[in-house]
Design a protein around this motif. Structure first.
Motif, PDB file in Angstrom:
ATOM      1  N   GLY A  70       0.807  -1.208   0.000  1.00  0.00           N
ATOM      2  CA  GLY A  70       0.000   0.000   0.000  1.00  0.00           C
ATOM      3  C   GLY A  70       0.841   1.258   0.000  1.00  0.00           C
ATOM      4  N   SER A  71       0.172   2.378   0.159  1.00  0.00           N
ATOM      5  CA  SER A  71       0.869   3.666   0.147  1.00  0.00           C
ATOM      6  C   SER A  71       1.524   3.990   1.483  1.00  0.00           C
ATOM      7  N   ASN A  72       0.981   3.438   2.581  1.00  0.00           N
ATOM      8  CA  ASN A  72       1.498   3.748   3.906  1.00  0.00           C
ATOM      9  C   ASN A  72       2.151   2.564   4.604  1.00  0.00           C
ATOM     10  N   THR A  73       1.673   1.363   4.295  1.00  0.00           N
ATOM     11  CA  THR A  73       2.220   0.163   4.933  1.00  0.00           C
ATOM     12  C   THR A  73       2.358  -0.942   3.901  1.00  0.00           C
ATOM     13  N   VAL A  74       3.248  -1.870   4.213  1.00  0.00           N
ATOM     14  CA  VAL A  74       3.364  -3.102   3.439  1.00  0.00           C
ATOM     15  C   VAL A  74       3.009  -4.225   4.406  1.00  0.00           C
ATOM     16  N   HIS A  75       2.086  -5.095   4.007  1.00  0.00           N
ATOM     17  CA  HIS A  75       1.451  -5.995   4.961  1.00  0.00           C
ATOM     18  C   HIS A  75       1.241  -7.371   4.341  1.00  0.00           C
ATOM     19  N   LEU A  76       1.742  -8.386   5.012  1.00  0.00           N
ATOM     20  CA  LEU A  76       1.469  -9.765   4.639  1.00  0.00           C
ATOM     21  C   LEU A  76       0.502 -10.347   5.653  1.00  0.00           C
ATOM     22  N   LEU A  77      -0.625 -10.857   5.173  1.00  0.00           N
ATOM     23  CA  LEU A  77      -1.614 -11.496   6.035  1.00  0.00           C
ATOM     24  C   LEU A  77      -1.750 -12.958   5.630  1.00  0.00           C
ATOM     25  N   LEU A  78      -1.682 -13.855   6.608  1.00  0.00           N
ATOM     26  CA  LEU A  78      -1.901 -15.272   6.379  1.00  0.00           C
ATOM     27  C   LEU A  78      -3.265 -15.645   6.947  1.00  0.00           C
ATOM     28  N   VAL A  79      -4.060 -16.348   6.149  1.00  0.00           N
ATOM     29  CA  VAL A  79      -5.380 -16.761   6.605  1.00  0.00           C
ATOM     30  C   VAL A  79      -5.568 -18.250   6.333  1.00  0.00           C
ATOM     31  N   ASP A  80      -6.338 -18.883   7.182  1.00  0.00           N
ATOM     32  CA  ASP A  80      -6.728 -20.285   6.997  1.00  0.00           C
ATOM     33  C   ASP A  80      -8.190 -20.315   6.579  1.00  0.00           C
ATOM     34  N   ALA A  81      -8.484 -21.071   5.536  1.00  0.00           N
ATOM     35  CA  ALA A  81      -9.864 -21.191   5.076  1.00  0.00           C
ATOM     36  C   ALA A  81      -9.947 -22.292   4.040  1.00  0.00           C
ATOM     37  N   TYR A  82     -11.147 -22.663   3.730  1.00  0.00           N
ATOM     38  CA  TYR A  82     -11.416 -23.514   2.580  1.00  0.00           C
ATOM     39  C   TYR A  82     -12.529 -22.849   1.795  1.00  0.00           C
TER      40      TYR A  82
ATOM     41  N   PRO B 155       5.562  -0.238   8.610  1.00  0.00           N
ATOM     42  CA  PRO B 155       5.223   1.078   8.050  1.00  0.00           C
ATOM     43  C   PRO B 155       6.204   1.417   6.937  1.00  0.00           C
ATOM     44  N   LEU B 156       5.709   1.706   5.764  1.00  0.00           N
ATOM     45  CA  LEU B 156       6.568   2.066   4.640  1.00  0.00           C
ATOM     46  C   LEU B 156       5.773   2.972   3.710  1.00  0.00           C
ATOM     47  N   SER B 157       6.016   4.246   3.813  1.00  0.00           N
ATOM     48  CA  SER B 157       5.320   5.218   2.974  1.00  0.00           C
ATOM     49  C   SER B 157       6.125   5.417   1.696  1.00  0.00           C
ATOM     50  N   LEU B 158       5.741   4.707   0.646  1.00  0.00           N
ATOM     51  CA  LEU B 158       6.492   4.782  -0.602  1.00  0.00           C
ATOM     52  C   LEU B 158       6.466   6.182  -1.210  1.00  0.00           C
ATOM     53  N   VAL B 159       5.383   6.927  -0.956  1.00  0.00           N
ATOM     54  CA  VAL B 159       5.316   8.271  -1.532  1.00  0.00           C
ATOM     55  C   VAL B 159       6.408   9.182  -0.966  1.00  0.00           C
ATOM     56  N   ARG B 160       6.925   8.834   0.190  1.00  0.00           N
ATOM     57  CA  ARG B 160       8.011   9.627   0.759  1.00  0.00           C
ATOM     58  C   ARG B 160       9.337   9.361   0.050  1.00  0.00           C
ATOM     59  N   TYR B 161       9.357   8.318  -0.756  1.00  0.00           N
ATOM     60  CA  TYR B 161      10.570   7.969  -1.486  1.00  0.00           C
ATOM     61  C   TYR B 161      10.478   8.353  -2.957  1.00  0.00           C
ATOM     62  N   LEU B 162       9.557   9.242  -3.295  1.00  0.00           N
ATOM     63  CA  LEU B 162       9.459   9.719  -4.669  1.00  0.00           C
ATOM     64  C   LEU B 162      10.391  10.906  -4.879  1.00  0.00           C
ATOM     65  N   ASN B 163      11.131  10.887  -5.989  1.00  0.00           N
ATOM     66  CA  ASN B 163      12.001  12.034  -6.286  1.00  0.00           C
ATOM     67  C   ASN B 163      11.214  13.093  -7.059  1.00  0.00           C
ATOM     68  N   GLU B 164      11.909  14.122  -7.517  1.00  0.00           N
ATOM     69  CA  GLU B 164      11.226  15.240  -8.174  1.00  0.00           C
ATOM     70  C   GLU B 164      10.554  14.841  -9.482  1.00  0.00           C
TER      71      GLU B 164
ATOM     72  N   CYS C 262     -17.108  -0.870   7.048  1.00  0.00           N
ATOM     73  CA  CYS C 262     -16.965  -2.300   6.772  1.00  0.00           C
ATOM     74  C   CYS C 262     -15.527  -2.723   7.078  1.00  0.00           C
ATOM     75  N   PRO C 263     -15.347  -3.776   7.882  1.00  0.00           N
ATOM     76  CA  PRO C 263     -13.993  -4.209   8.237  1.00  0.00           C
ATOM     77  C   PRO C 263     -13.258  -4.908   7.097  1.00  0.00           C
ATOM     78  N   TRP C 264     -13.986  -5.386   6.103  1.00  0.00           N
ATOM     79  CA  TRP C 264     -13.348  -6.013   4.944  1.00  0.00           C
ATOM     80  C   TRP C 264     -13.164  -4.983   3.845  1.00  0.00           C
ATOM     81  N   ALA C 265     -12.074  -5.139   3.076  1.00  0.00           N
ATOM     82  CA  ALA C 265     -11.807  -4.211   1.982  1.00  0.00           C
ATOM     83  C   ALA C 265     -11.093  -4.963   0.851  1.00  0.00           C
ATOM     84  N   LEU C 266     -10.177  -4.307   0.188  1.00  0.00           N
ATOM     85  CA  LEU C 266      -9.533  -4.856  -1.008  1.00  0.00           C
ATOM     86  C   LEU C 266      -8.862  -6.193  -0.752  1.00  0.00           C
ATOM     87  N   ARG C 267      -8.070  -6.275   0.306  1.00  0.00           N
ATOM     88  CA  ARG C 267      -7.335  -7.515   0.592  1.00  0.00           C
ATOM     89  C   ARG C 267      -8.294  -8.691   0.758  1.00  0.00           C
ATOM     90  N   GLU C 268      -9.364  -8.490   1.507  1.00  0.00           N
ATOM     91  CA  GLU C 268     -10.330  -9.568   1.718  1.00  0.00           C
ATOM     92  C   GLU C 268     -11.073  -9.911   0.429  1.00  0.00           C
TER      93      GLU C 268
END
Length: 338
Positions: free
Chosen positions: A9-21, A35-44, A291-297
């Motif tokens: 994402g733009s503010n964080t990088v996140h790995l989620l592991l889920v169990d399901a069938y 926390p990793l804000s990639l937009v802070r690493y953009l040059n001119e 809603c607690p679910w979004a793109l990742r879900e």
């Protein structure tokens, strides 16, 4: 089945592991984020710098190892506007693949809106009939409306909380003129999409997703995350208007002390509040349900749907059965080749 989903994402990088069938609710097993804000690493020139790329690759390598160590059977990784809109996004994706073995799926704004809507529909169900969802990320705002599992109409506009903070409110304690100019800009950008959305009539349910909306709901009185995902949380436009004015007078440090607001997101909370309030006003929404679910879900559920329908096991035999044969549907990714 254990599925790993890597979200860049733009503010964080996140790995989620889920169990399901297939057909079951995904149950979180473990997570690894930074926390990793990639937009802070953009040059001119709008390119992600070498330092930013190194940080990204470092985390993705950690995430792949984390997935392997926890016996992940299936793995998917995606990125949104932070890489999509950088001037060297394609080169960054290639470097990530070469250095880590992980292929990042690049989603368009409309695809983000559609998959997020899919998750919202699954959470609230068919009894909700027509749903209008607002989803705010660091780089863009997605709006989607429909009566089916996927929206009839969807928009993605450059009104992410991080982007607007960087371009319009870069300094702590912004002036009244800066805030007014940002508000006018947001209104202008929202005019066309909200006008079209209103033509579909009033939705049965208006919803909102993303960390920014959850934080705004929390500071305006919604239940804390500790009470679990099933507590009803609502963001009221009137309360949001009051808090938008309060946030204007608060420093970044003061905002970070508010409930549900992290230090990394505190600077962009004001821009997020302005966008949320203007969107709700333009769409004539007095409230939105969080809603607690979004793109990742949404991506998880879609993957499980594909596994279920691609499986050689007849659908009727899965009624009342936990695990079904899934092996043929598991792709060989970087997390499963070692």
């Amino acid at each position: 089945m254990r599925l790993g989903v890597l979200d860049i994402g733009s503010n964080t990088v996140h790995l989620l592991l889920v169990d399901a069938y297939p057909g079951a609710r995904p149950v979180p097993y473990a997570s690894h984020k930074r926390p990793l804000s990639l937009v802070r690493y953009l040059n001119e020139y709008g390119a992600i710098t070498e330092e930013g790329q190194n940080e990204l690759i470092s985390f993705i390598s950690e995430a792949a190892e984390f997935a392997r160590s926890h016996q992940v059977e299936d793995f998917m990784a995606f990125c949104t506007s932070a890489i999509r809109e950088s001037s060297n996004g394609h080169a960054v994706l290639e470097r990530v693949k070469n250095d880590t073995g992980v292929t990042l799926m690049e989603l368009s704004g409309e695809e983000e809106a559609g998959m997020t809507f899919y998750a919202v529909r699954r959470w609230f169900g068919w009894s909700s009939e027509s749903i209008l969802n607002l989803d705010m990320g660091g780089g863009s705002l997605e709006l989607a409306l429909g009566t089916d599992e996927f929206p009839q109409v969807a928009f993605s506009v450059p009104l992410g909380a991080g982007r607007l903070t960087r371009e319009w409110l870069p300094n702590d304690l912004p002036g009244i003129k800066e805030v007014r100019e940002l508000r006018n800009y947001v209104r202008d950008v929202l005019t066309d999409p909200t006008t079209e959305l209103r033509q579909y009539g009033k939705p049965t349910l208006a919803t909102a997703t993303s960390k920014t909306f959850r934080s705004l709901a929390r500071i305006t009185g919604a239940a804390p995350s500790a009470e679990g995902p099933y507590v009803k949380r609502v963001l009221h436009r009137d309360a949001l208007k009051i808090w938008t004015n309060r946030l204007t007078a608060m420093s970044w440090a003061e905002r970070s002390e508010l409930p549900g607001v992290s230090e990394i997101r505190a600077p962009q909370l004001l821009a997020g509040a302005i966008v949320a309030h203007e969107a709700m006003s333009a769409l004539k929404l007095k409230t939105v349900r969080i809603c607690p679910w979004a793109l990742r879900e949404g991506l998880m559920l879609r993957r499980f749907d594909h596994v279920m329908f691609d499986s050689t096991t007849p659908l009727s035999s899965s009624v009342g059965v936990g695990e079904v044969a899934l092996g043929s549907a598991i792709p060989q990714t970087a997390a499963t080749q070692h």
